[in-house]
Design a protein around this motif. Structure first.
Motif, mmCIF file in Angstrom:
data_model
loop_
_atom_site.group_PDB
_atom_site.id
_atom_site.type_symbol
_atom_site.label_atom_id
_atom_site.label_comp_id
_atom_site.label_asym_id
_atom_site.label_seq_id
_atom_site.Cartn_x
_atom_site.Cartn_y
_atom_site.Cartn_z
ATOM 1 N N ARG A 1 0.833 -1.318 -0.041
ATOM 2 C CA ARG A 1 0.000 0.231 -0.095
ATOM 3 C C ARG A 1 0.656 1.072 -0.044
ATOM 4 N NH1 ARG A 1 -3.411 -0.018 5.386
ATOM 5 N NH2 ARG A 1 -1.390 -0.071 6.219
ATOM 6 N N GLY A 2 1.967 1.414 0.813
ATOM 7 C CA GLY A 2 2.944 2.510 0.992
ATOM 8 C C GLY A 2 2.258 3.692 1.570
ATOM 9 N N SER A 3 1.641 3.448 2.432
ATOM 10 C CA SER A 3 1.140 4.781 3.432
ATOM 11 C C SER A 3 2.155 5.289 4.391
ATOM 12 C CB SER A 3 -0.334 4.377 4.320
ATOM 13 O OG SER A 3 0.003 3.733 5.371
ATOM 14 N N ASN A 4 3.037 4.319 4.789
ATOM 15 C CA ASN A 4 4.223 5.050 5.425
ATOM 16 C C ASN A 4 5.203 5.670 4.722
ATOM 17 O OD1 ASN A 4 4.264 4.230 8.592
ATOM 18 N ND2 ASN A 4 3.482 2.359 7.521
ATOM 19 N N GLY B 1 6.872 -1.381 5.075
ATOM 20 C CA GLY B 1 5.902 -2.497 4.794
ATOM 21 C C GLY B 1 6.620 -3.489 3.642
ATOM 22 N N GLN C 1 -1.160 -6.238 14.799
ATOM 23 C CA GLN C 1 -2.368 -5.520 15.284
ATOM 24 C C GLN C 1 -3.406 -6.572 15.495
ATOM 25 O OE1 GLN C 1 -1.123 -5.337 12.079
ATOM 26 N NE2 GLN C 1 -1.105 -3.094 11.316
ATOM 27 N N PRO D 1 3.965 -2.572 13.334
ATOM 28 C CA PRO D 1 2.696 -2.002 14.158
ATOM 29 C C PRO D 1 2.341 -2.763 15.633
ATOM 30 C CG PRO D 1 2.180 -3.591 12.265
ATOM 31 C CD PRO D 1 3.521 -3.582 12.303
ATOM 32 N N GLU E 1 1.813 5.382 13.419
ATOM 33 C CA GLU E 1 3.024 4.884 12.443
ATOM 34 C C GLU E 1 3.531 5.994 11.832
ATOM 35 O OE1 GLU E 1 2.740 1.064 10.272
ATOM 36 O OE2 GLU E 1 1.133 0.663 11.776
ATOM 37 N N ILE F 1 9.498 -0.228 10.341
ATOM 38 C CA ILE F 1 8.227 0.169 11.197
ATOM 39 C C ILE F 1 7.410 -1.130 11.386
ATOM 40 C CG2 ILE F 1 6.732 1.105 9.276
ATOM 41 C CD1 ILE F 1 6.044 3.217 11.737
#
Ligand code: GRF
Length: 200
Positions: free
Chosen positions: A11-14, A88, A122, A110, A174, A108
């Motif tokens: 996804r690449g949100s970080n 990720g 999570q 979670p 995060e 990173i």
């Protein structure tokens, strides 16, 4: 100015949060030199292209770890990457890879390590029934989710939470934690005493 190399698989949100912080001048010492994915369909690659960053696909499928790691390390060295940020990246780095960037690879995770290493942290935390969850940015060493801790952020687990709502609350932190960790590491004004990162 230091060169960041981002490794991702999804996804690449970080990565996006790091890139936005860099663009906004909130990680003033850094630029993103390259974004590398081992997965052709990673959402993070489209984000990198949209942001005008180099998005480099180095497929891992069908390759031995040694061969793939060699290609990734070569690409990072070619771009003079100073700090590698795993965001990720769903591959375990070989000891050889880790040795190419001593204390210069961040990951990173979670959860509040050392609780819940590995996949679906999570969900593991939710199912375990913890009341406090969170995330960890740490240096990468040769063991999974294991190196010295740089930044941790805690979040409460609410009675009304589902796995999804808890994961979303952790993800918000995060995105904050990663920028903080990069800024701290780039100052180079800390020592590692045993496992403990101590600011000078
Ligand atoms: C994040 O939860 C991160 O902690 C873990 O993998 C996930 C990646 O999400 N290592 P994203 O691709 O950054 O959105």
């Amino acid at each position: 100015m230091k060169n960041l190399g981002i490794l991702l698989s999804g996804r690449g949100s970080n990565f996006e949060a790091i890139a936005k912080n860099v663009a906004a001048g909130k990680i003033p010492e850094a630029r993103i030199a390259v974004v590398i994915s081992n997965e052709p369909d990673a959402g993070g690659m489209a984000i990198a292209q949209r942001m005008g960053l180099e998005a480099l696909l180095i497929p891992s499928k069908g390759k031995q770890r040694q061969e793939h790691d060699g290609e990734v390390v070569a690409a990072l060295h070619q771009r003079n990457v100073d700090l590698v940020c795993l965001a990720g990246y769903m591959r375990l780095l070989s000891p050889w890879f880790v040795q190419q960037f001593p204390r210069r690879i961040l990951n990173i995770h979670p959860s509040l390590l050392p609780a819940f290493p590995g996949l679906e942290a999570q969900e593991q935390a939710f199912a375990y029934g913890v009341k406090i969850a969170g995330c960890t940015v740490h240096f990468v060493d040769e063991e999974l989710d294991h190196g010295p801790i740089v930044v941790q952020k805690a979040v409460p687990v609410l009675e009304t939470d589902t796995e999804g709502s808890l994961a979303a609350r952790i993800l918000e932190q995060e995105h904050i934690a990663y920028a903080e960790a990069i800024n701290l590491v780039l100052t180079e004004s800390f020592d590692i005493a045993g496992r403990r990162l101590v600011r000078r």
